[in-house]
Structure formats: structure tokens, C-alpha cells
Scaffold this motif. Structure first.
Motif, PDB file in Angstrom:
ATOM      1  N   ASP A 133      -6.561 -12.513   6.257  1.00  0.00           N
ATOM      2  CA  ASP A 133      -6.971 -11.904   7.400  1.00  0.00           C
ATOM      3  C   ASP A 133      -6.710 -12.454   8.803  1.00  0.00           C
ATOM      4  OD1 ASP A 133      -8.898 -13.928   7.200  1.00  0.00           O
ATOM      5  OD2 ASP A 133     -10.616 -12.636   7.475  1.00  0.00           O
ATOM      6  N   THR A 134      -6.415 -13.769   8.713  1.00  0.00           N
ATOM      7  CA  THR A 134      -6.192 -14.460   9.928  1.00  0.00           C
ATOM      8  C   THR A 134      -4.330 -14.537  10.161  1.00  0.00           C
ATOM      9  OG1 THR A 134      -6.023 -16.647   8.727  1.00  0.00           O
ATOM     10  CG2 THR A 134      -8.072 -16.007   9.794  1.00  0.00           C
ATOM     11  N   ASN A 135      -3.812 -13.621   9.710  1.00  0.00           N
ATOM     12  CA  ASN A 135      -2.354 -13.751   9.725  1.00  0.00           C
ATOM     13  C   ASN A 135      -2.019 -12.161   9.950  1.00  0.00           C
ATOM     14  OD1 ASN A 135       0.396 -14.281   9.858  1.00  0.00           O
ATOM     15  ND2 ASN A 135       0.417 -15.200   8.102  1.00  0.00           N
ATOM     16  N   PRO A 136      -2.473 -11.494  10.994  1.00  0.00           N
ATOM     17  CA  PRO A 136      -1.988 -10.045  11.379  1.00  0.00           C
ATOM     18  C   PRO A 136      -0.684  -9.882  11.494  1.00  0.00           C
ATOM     19  CG  PRO A 136      -3.191 -10.938  13.248  1.00  0.00           C
ATOM     20  CD  PRO A 136      -3.233 -11.870  12.082  1.00  0.00           C
ATOM     21  N   ARG A 137      -0.030 -10.837  12.120  1.00  0.00           N
ATOM     22  CA  ARG A 137       1.631 -10.561  12.433  1.00  0.00           C
ATOM     23  C   ARG A 137       2.198 -10.418  10.882  1.00  0.00           C
ATOM     24  NH1 ARG A 137       5.027 -14.572  16.409  1.00  0.00           N
ATOM     25  NH2 ARG A 137       7.119 -13.522  15.958  1.00  0.00           N
ATOM     26  N   ALA A 138       1.962 -11.258   9.772  1.00  0.00           N
ATOM     27  CA  ALA A 138       2.395 -11.074   8.586  1.00  0.00           C
ATOM     28  C   ALA A 138       2.367  -9.763   7.953  1.00  0.00           C
ATOM     29  CB  ALA A 138       2.142 -12.519   7.677  1.00  0.00           C
ATOM     30  N   ARG A 139       0.942  -9.448   8.131  1.00  0.00           N
ATOM     31  CA  ARG A 139       0.686  -8.040   7.702  1.00  0.00           C
ATOM     32  C   ARG A 139       1.585  -6.850   8.235  1.00  0.00           C
ATOM     33  NH1 ARG A 139      -4.985  -5.460   5.767  1.00  0.00           N
ATOM     34  NH2 ARG A 139      -4.132  -3.600   5.516  1.00  0.00           N
ATOM     35  N   ALA A 140       1.639  -7.109   9.509  1.00  0.00           N
ATOM     36  CA  ALA A 140       2.180  -6.183  10.070  1.00  0.00           C
ATOM     37  C   ALA A 140       3.926  -6.096   9.671  1.00  0.00           C
ATOM     38  CB  ALA A 140       2.193  -6.156  11.607  1.00  0.00           C
ATOM     39  N   LEU A 141       4.484  -7.107   9.544  1.00  0.00           N
ATOM     40  CA  LEU A 141       5.755  -7.359   8.950  1.00  0.00           C
ATOM     41  C   LEU A 141       5.652  -6.617   7.615  1.00  0.00           C
ATOM     42  CD1 LEU A 141       8.731  -8.222   8.663  1.00  0.00           C
ATOM     43  CD2 LEU A 141       7.740 -10.354   7.949  1.00  0.00           C
ATOM     44  N   TYR A 142       5.023  -6.835   6.692  1.00  0.00           N
ATOM     45  CA  TYR A 142       4.937  -6.368   5.266  1.00  0.00           C
ATOM     46  C   TYR A 142       4.654  -4.873   5.421  1.00  0.00           C
ATOM     47  CZ  TYR A 142       3.994 -11.183   4.118  1.00  0.00           C
ATOM     48  OH  TYR A 142       4.279 -12.767   3.968  1.00  0.00           O
ATOM     49  N   GLU A 143       3.805  -4.400   6.474  1.00  0.00           N
ATOM     50  CA  GLU A 143       3.736  -3.012   6.439  1.00  0.00           C
ATOM     51  C   GLU A 143       4.955  -2.314   7.052  1.00  0.00           C
ATOM     52  OE1 GLU A 143       0.239  -2.753   8.924  1.00  0.00           O
ATOM     53  OE2 GLU A 143      -1.008  -2.560   7.055  1.00  0.00           O
ATOM     54  N   ARG A 144       5.681  -2.880   8.005  1.00  0.00           N
ATOM     55  CA  ARG A 144       7.064  -2.281   8.363  1.00  0.00           C
ATOM     56  C   ARG A 144       8.054  -2.156   7.283  1.00  0.00           C
ATOM     57  NH1 ARG A 144       5.737  -5.785  12.614  1.00  0.00           N
ATOM     58  NH2 ARG A 144       7.572  -7.210  12.229  1.00  0.00           N
ATOM     59  N   ARG A 145       7.853  -3.166   6.230  1.00  0.00           N
ATOM     60  CA  ARG A 145       8.987  -3.275   5.294  1.00  0.00           C
ATOM     61  C   ARG A 145       8.266  -2.500   4.074  1.00  0.00           C
ATOM     62  NH1 ARG A 145      14.052  -4.500   6.582  1.00  0.00           N
ATOM     63  NH2 ARG A 145      13.936  -5.530   8.531  1.00  0.00           N
ATOM     64  N   GLY A 146       7.424  -1.485   4.033  1.00  0.00           N
ATOM     65  CA  GLY A 146       7.124  -0.744   3.038  1.00  0.00           C
ATOM     66  C   GLY A 146       6.006  -1.105   1.938  1.00  0.00           C
ATOM     67  N   PHE A 147       5.396  -2.177   2.313  1.00  0.00           N
ATOM     68  CA  PHE A 147       4.142  -2.735   1.647  1.00  0.00           C
ATOM     69  C   PHE A 147       2.827  -1.781   2.199  1.00  0.00           C
ATOM     70  CE2 PHE A 147       7.104  -6.201   1.042  1.00  0.00           C
ATOM     71  CZ  PHE A 147       6.734  -6.734  -0.220  1.00  0.00           C
ATOM     72  N   THR A 148       1.986  -1.601   1.188  1.00  0.00           N
ATOM     73  CA  THR A 148       0.810  -0.911   1.519  1.00  0.00           C
ATOM     74  C   THR A 148      -0.540  -1.742   0.945  1.00  0.00           C
ATOM     75  OG1 THR A 148       1.064   0.441  -0.379  1.00  0.00           O
ATOM     76  CG2 THR A 148       1.766   1.629   1.543  1.00  0.00           C
ATOM     77  N   ALA A 149      -1.501  -1.775   1.665  1.00  0.00           N
ATOM     78  CA  ALA A 149      -2.619  -2.417   1.049  1.00  0.00           C
ATOM     79  C   ALA A 149      -3.248  -1.712   0.002  1.00  0.00           C
ATOM     80  CB  ALA A 149      -3.739  -2.439   2.220  1.00  0.00           C
ATOM     81  N   VAL A 150      -3.685  -2.386  -1.011  1.00  0.00           N
ATOM     82  CA  VAL A 150      -4.486  -1.837  -2.142  1.00  0.00           C
ATOM     83  C   VAL A 150      -5.744  -2.296  -2.613  1.00  0.00           C
ATOM     84  CG1 VAL A 150      -2.069  -1.360  -3.512  1.00  0.00           C
ATOM     85  CG2 VAL A 150      -3.368  -3.538  -3.752  1.00  0.00           C
ATOM     86  N   ARG A 151      -6.025  -3.306  -1.842  1.00  0.00           N
ATOM     87  CA  ARG A 151      -7.450  -3.744  -2.041  1.00  0.00           C
ATOM     88  C   ARG A 151      -7.499  -5.234  -1.285  1.00  0.00           C
ATOM     89  NH1 ARG A 151      -5.774  -5.374  -6.769  1.00  0.00           N
ATOM     90  NH2 ARG A 151      -5.656  -7.662  -7.222  1.00  0.00           N
ATOM     91  N   THR A 152      -8.807  -5.147  -0.508  1.00  0.00           N
ATOM     92  CA  THR A 152      -9.152  -6.554   0.169  1.00  0.00           C
ATOM     93  C   THR A 152     -10.271  -6.839  -0.331  1.00  0.00           C
ATOM     94  OG1 THR A 152      -8.400  -5.507   2.090  1.00  0.00           O
ATOM     95  CG2 THR A 152      -9.827  -7.084   2.543  1.00  0.00           C
ATOM     96  N   GLU A 153     -10.117  -8.304  -0.616  1.00  0.00           N
ATOM     97  CA  GLU A 153     -11.224  -9.195  -1.402  1.00  0.00           C
ATOM     98  C   GLU A 153     -11.859  -9.947  -0.233  1.00  0.00           C
ATOM     99  OE1 GLU A 153     -11.975 -12.664  -4.520  1.00  0.00           O
ATOM    100  OE2 GLU A 153     -10.072 -11.745  -4.412  1.00  0.00           O
ATOM    101  N   ARG A 154     -12.898  -9.913   0.163  1.00  0.00           N
ATOM    102  CA  ARG A 154     -13.824 -10.493   1.169  1.00  0.00           C
ATOM    103  C   ARG A 154     -14.285 -11.618   0.495  1.00  0.00           C
ATOM    104  NH1 ARG A 154     -12.299  -7.484   4.729  1.00  0.00           N
ATOM    105  NH2 ARG A 154     -12.354  -5.025   4.896  1.00  0.00           N
ATOM    106  N   THR A 155     -14.180 -12.820   1.383  1.00  0.00           N
ATOM    107  CA  THR A 155     -14.590 -14.043   0.824  1.00  0.00           C
ATOM    108  C   THR A 155     -15.294 -14.880   2.037  1.00  0.00           C
ATOM    109  OG1 THR A 155     -12.369 -15.078   1.221  1.00  0.00           O
ATOM    110  CG2 THR A 155     -13.087 -14.343  -1.276  1.00  0.00           C
ATOM    111  N   PRO A 156     -16.245 -14.353   2.647  1.00  0.00           N
ATOM    112  CA  PRO A 156     -16.690 -15.028   3.971  1.00  0.00           C
ATOM    113  C   PRO A 156     -17.272 -16.396   3.652  1.00  0.00           C
ATOM    114  CG  PRO A 156     -18.372 -13.314   3.120  1.00  0.00           C
ATOM    115  CD  PRO A 156     -16.930 -13.080   2.497  1.00  0.00           C
TER     116      PRO A 156
END
Length: 195
Positions: A150-173
Motif C-alpha cells: 500500500d505504500t507504493n502507489p506508483r508501482a500499482r499505477a504502473l501495473y494497472e497501466r500494463r493490464g494488471f487488475t487487483a483481485v484481493r487486498t490483505e490488510r495487515t495493520p
């Protein structure tokens, strides 16, 4: 800029430095201090599980992947204990186990992308991802999987632009103070079949 499969001979230290620069915050609690972590990573990379970006022959980016039981980074239990000692090593092994991911049948797991900070935002990551996708297709995989914190939104944005979609988020506070992040999102990208 050239993209090639496999880590060039003698580039293990540079690959470890790039990898640590990209993932040191995440891996720090398990592998710190950096002067021990970088040589440990360099000694335990699997060159055949890397896609590399080279600029004038210098390694400026890499993407590691896991398939058929081998990942880009490794290091056995004995190697960790030998490098960090038994008492400190056991603690580190427990932390490293939190990052363990195994591919499901038909999956290739991307272990992460590391790009020289001076070249970020110039398309290097996209080139690496597309070559990973080509490897996945050649190996008959139906899907590429990766995890992004969650602390790397830039990487996530790159992955989304390259066709990746989120399938699940595991929260570990409860791990935020220890590892520096409080959620991990798993993303998938289908692999185009070769004809």
C-alpha cells in the motif's frame, strides 16, 4: 536501451543494489543492515530468473520472476543462519516467511521490478513487464501474479497501466510498525496465448 533475459555475468552486485534500493524498506526488518543485505542478495540471485534493462551495457533495471520452483532471489535456511547467526537468523527467517509466495498452476509470479532512480518514469518498467509477459507466454502460463504494498502507489499505477487488475487486498495493520506497510494487494494479468 536494451532488454534481455538473464542477468549478465558479473552483474549480481549491481542487481542486488537495485533490488535493495527498490525493496530495502520492505525487506529491511528481515535483512538489515544494508552492508550485509546487499552481499547476501547478490550471493543468492538466480540469474536465469531475471529480465534486465541495460543502458550502454550498464544494468539500469530488472524484473525478477518465479516459475518452476525457482525465484530471482533465494537463500536457504542454512544460508540465512550462516550470514546472520542462529539467534538473529531465526528472527529473520520468520520475517522472510511473510514474503513467501508460490505460483499456482499456470501462473508466473513476478518478484518485483527495480529501476535505477534516475531512469524512473521513462518506460523502463513497462519494457520489463512486457518481456516478463513474453516469458510467461512461452512457458505456457495463463496468468502473471504479483503483490504490491500500500505504500507504493506508483508501482500499482504502473501495473494497472500494463493490464494488471487487483483481485484481493490483505490488510495487515498489525505489521505496519514492523514492516512499514499495512496492506498487500494481489494483482493478476492474463497471458495472451501463443499460436
Amino acid at each position: 536501451m536494451t532488454v534481455r533475459r538473464g542477468l549478465p555475468a558479473g552483474a549480481e552486485r549491481r542487481a542486488a543494489e537495485l533490488y535493495w534500493e527498490a525493496f530495502g524498506r520492505k525487506l529491511g526488518p528481515a535483512l538489515d543492515p544494508p552492508d550485509k543485505a546487499v552481499p547476501f542478495i547478490a550471493a543468492h540471485v538466480n540469474p536465469d530468473r531475471a529480465i534486465c534493462a541495460l543502458l550502454d551495457g550498464r544494468l539500469v533495471g530488472l524484473a525478477g520472476y518465479q516459475h518452476d520452483g525457482r525465484a530471482f532471489t533465494g537463500g536457504s535456511v542454512h544460508a540465512v543462519l550462516r550470514a546472520y547467526g542462529h539467534l538473529r537468523g531465526l528472527h529473520r527467517l520468520l520475517l522472510l516467511a511473510l514474503f513467501e509466495r508460490r505460483p499456482a498452476p499456470g501462473q508466473l509470479v513476478m518478484d518485483g521490478i527495480a529501476v535505477d532512480p534516475a531512469l524512473r518514469g521513462r518506460g523502463v518498467g513497462g519494457l520489463l513487464i512486457e518481456e516478463v509477459a513474453a516469458v510467461a507466454a512461452e512457458r505456457g502460463c495463463r496468468q502473471i501474479r504479483l503483490d504490491v504494498i500500500d505504500t507504493n502507489p506508483r508501482a500499482r499505477a504502473l501495473y494497472e497501466r500494463r493490464g494488471f487488475t487487483a483481485v484481493r487486498t490483505e490488510r495487515t495493520p498489525y505489521l505496519r510498525r514492523l514492516l512499514g506497510f499495512g496492506a498487500v494487494t494481489t494483482m493478476h494479468r492474463p497471458v495472451a496465448t501463443r499460436r
